[in-house]
Design a protein around this motif. Sequence first.
Motif, PDB file in Angstrom:
ATOM      1  N   CYS A   1     -55.920 -22.806 -59.384  1.00  0.00           N
ATOM      2  CA  CYS A   1     -56.472 -24.145 -58.194  1.00  0.00           C
ATOM      3  C   CYS A   1     -54.407 -25.378 -57.816  1.00  0.00           C
ATOM      4  O   CYS A   1     -54.425 -25.234 -58.586  1.00  0.00           O
ATOM      5  CB  CYS A   1     -57.201 -24.986 -59.151  1.00  0.00           C
ATOM      6  SG  CYS A   1     -57.469 -26.440 -57.797  1.00  0.00           S
TER       7      CYS A   1
ATOM      8  N   ASN B   1     -54.451 -27.590 -56.658  1.00  0.00           N
ATOM      9  CA  ASN B   1     -54.914 -28.706 -56.752  1.00  0.00           C
ATOM     10  C   ASN B   1     -54.624 -29.318 -58.651  1.00  0.00           C
ATOM     11  O   ASN B   1     -54.450 -30.341 -58.432  1.00  0.00           O
ATOM     12  CB  ASN B   1     -56.709 -29.068 -56.099  1.00  0.00           C
ATOM     13  CG  ASN B   1     -56.725 -30.830 -55.985  1.00  0.00           C
ATOM     14  OD1 ASN B   1     -56.033 -31.443 -56.423  1.00  0.00           O
ATOM     15  ND2 ASN B   1     -58.257 -30.829 -57.141  1.00  0.00           N
ATOM     16  N   CYS B   2     -55.421 -28.589 -59.298  1.00  0.00           N
ATOM     17  CA  CYS B   2     -55.625 -28.972 -60.907  1.00  0.00           C
ATOM     18  C   CYS B   2     -55.201 -27.963 -61.620  1.00  0.00           C
ATOM     19  O   CYS B   2     -55.020 -27.839 -62.501  1.00  0.00           O
ATOM     20  CB  CYS B   2     -57.491 -28.755 -61.256  1.00  0.00           C
ATOM     21  SG  CYS B   2     -58.064 -27.526 -61.339  1.00  0.00           S
TER      22      CYS B   2
ATOM     23  N   TYR C   1     -56.212 -25.286 -62.835  1.00  0.00           N
ATOM     24  CA  TYR C   1     -57.605 -23.995 -63.279  1.00  0.00           C
ATOM     25  C   TYR C   1     -57.121 -22.582 -62.534  1.00  0.00           C
ATOM     26  O   TYR C   1     -56.763 -22.719 -61.403  1.00  0.00           O
ATOM     27  CB  TYR C   1     -58.923 -24.598 -62.763  1.00  0.00           C
ATOM     28  CG  TYR C   1     -60.041 -23.416 -63.478  1.00  0.00           C
ATOM     29  CD1 TYR C   1     -59.845 -23.822 -64.606  1.00  0.00           C
ATOM     30  CD2 TYR C   1     -61.045 -23.159 -62.726  1.00  0.00           C
ATOM     31  CE1 TYR C   1     -61.676 -22.991 -64.589  1.00  0.00           C
ATOM     32  CE2 TYR C   1     -61.831 -22.317 -62.824  1.00  0.00           C
ATOM     33  CZ  TYR C   1     -62.174 -22.266 -64.175  1.00  0.00           C
ATOM     34  OH  TYR C   1     -63.109 -21.152 -64.678  1.00  0.00           O
TER      35      TYR C   1
ATOM     36  N   CYS D   1     -63.077 -24.565 -55.651  1.00  0.00           N
ATOM     37  CA  CYS D   1     -62.435 -23.766 -57.574  1.00  0.00           C
ATOM     38  C   CYS D   1     -63.804 -25.015 -57.830  1.00  0.00           C
ATOM     39  O   CYS D   1     -63.895 -25.867 -57.463  1.00  0.00           O
ATOM     40  CB  CYS D   1     -61.078 -25.475 -57.517  1.00  0.00           C
ATOM     41  SG  CYS D   1     -60.879 -25.472 -59.783  1.00  0.00           S
TER      42      CYS D   1
ATOM     43  N   CYS E   1     -62.407 -28.625 -60.534  1.00  0.00           N
ATOM     44  CA  CYS E   1     -61.668 -29.747 -59.759  1.00  0.00           C
ATOM     45  C   CYS E   1     -62.883 -29.755 -58.452  1.00  0.00           C
ATOM     46  O   CYS E   1     -63.174 -31.020 -57.621  1.00  0.00           O
ATOM     47  CB  CYS E   1     -60.831 -30.506 -59.170  1.00  0.00           C
ATOM     48  SG  CYS E   1     -60.226 -28.984 -57.912  1.00  0.00           S
TER      49      CYS E   1
HETATM   50 ZN    ZN Z   1     -59.269 -26.999 -58.767  1.00  0.00          ZN
END
Ligand code: ZN
Length: 572
Positions: A143, A145-146, A148, A156, A159
Amino acid sequence: MARILITSALPYINGIKHLGNLVGSQLPSDLYARYMRARGHEVMFICATDEHGTPAELAAAKAKKPVAEYCAEMHEVQAELARGFRLSFDHFGRSSSPENHALTQHLAGRLKAAGLISEVSEKQIYSNADGRFLPDRYIEGTCPNCGYERARGDQCEECTKQLDPTDLINSRSAISGSTDLEVRETKHLFLRQKAMRDQLRAWIKSKSDWPVLTTSIALKWLDDGDGLQDRGITRDLDWGIPVKDGEKDWPGMEGKVFYVWFDAPIEYIAATAEWAHARGLGDDAWERWWRTDKGAEDVRYVQFMGKDNVPFHTLSFPATLMGSGEPWKLVDYIKSFNYLNYDGGQFSTSLGRGVFMDDALSILPADYWRWWLLSHAPESSDSEFTWENFQASVNKDLADVLGNLVSRVTKFCRSKFGEVVPEGGAFGPREDKLIADLTERLRAYEDMMEAIEVRKSAGELRALWVLGNEYLQEAAPWSTFKTAPETAAAQVRLALNLIRLYAVVSQPFIPDAAQAIMTALNCDDWSWPDDTRTALATLPAGHAFTTPDVLFAKITDEQREDWQARFSGRRA
Ligand SMILES: [Zn+2]
């Protein structure tokens, strides 16, 4: 006698459904089907498993089974649970049936001929190692963004950020793990819903009796923003109904299948064909329910579903049927439901949170659940299941009010008159008042059931039970017996007949308890109490019965706490 076609939204095949799913379509549709049959109408009640699409493929892969085998097994599991909850389908079909293959391909061919299908080229990720296009959720990666590492191409899970597959870092196939992915062009069919917008709007606007929830959702999709969009009806998957133009091949669409949302509602019709074929009946047997040129002109068609299914049933499915140019029966009334929440949160299949159908039946009989769920159906707003409320409702309504009445009357009769309906005595003003009150409540109950007001129907039924308790409390045959045994005999005769009346009118809600009462009363007369006084003379003096066991055991605090703890977390 009317002819009523009832369909429940199709449960998806990938696992056991929770009580929130059950109360959102299958259970209230069963209530309505049972009531309409009890009133002497001809009913066709249809449901099926919805078996196509990516989640079925993924669930089968996880179970390490071929998808067809997985679906066949899960269908049987769901059918068994439906029987356990006494869901009285005339047929519980499968969207993977040969009937649905043929009808889906037929309708697609008709839509093509009517100029309502367009072909659109899209770019999609192809996995060389798997030899197939990958739907968004078949692609995994890190991911952005985070961080993961097992985020899916559509979202995801860690998040909850919505993603495009191309957003993922180190993207790979969720099937093989291969990173040998490339963007390729692929062609898909779109149903030209935009072209049918005016026709759909006119049809929806003509449905002035639909619930606001249903109509507002439909009009929102029709008109909000850029309005109703054309809809992709094909996918690059192996599992599904092969894209064909009727019985002919569809050039350029080899290896593709119809999108699950295109073929699933068509299964309502196909499942009725399955019903006919399973009974050795010809096509006319199912066509008289679905073709207005073949007898369905006088059918009333009612659909049940959760609110998330409304757009497909008010727009896409009607567009499919109208667009075919054939005289298919369209829905007359859509009953949609909000969500049932669970003990301070949501029911969740993916998180295993809440009570699932198999768990529910493992701890209590179906009637307990049916009563609570229907009497708390999420109609005008979301509703919430709590164990405290469940315990209180079952103990009060079922055990204290209905169960207690049945028990007191039959036991008292046995002790004073023996296990036969007593003779002698006559009805007085008190009985006349009871009959008048019952009649008024019965008509109100019927009105609510006709209107598919589920909670209000439950309220009226409960009020009917309460009338009997109040009568018994006031008449007090156990006191009367000492001074006027003939009067007590008439009161008990009435009360025994009242119990039978309760079994008949309660049967749509609590079929097992109703049957248990009728078995104890040694009675097989399920005729509806059109006239209360006549109905209360069904069991004549001298009619033998047996005193039933306890109809509803109370839920103890200990049980409640035990279950509350057991179903608080993730389901195994
Ligand atoms: Zn994420």
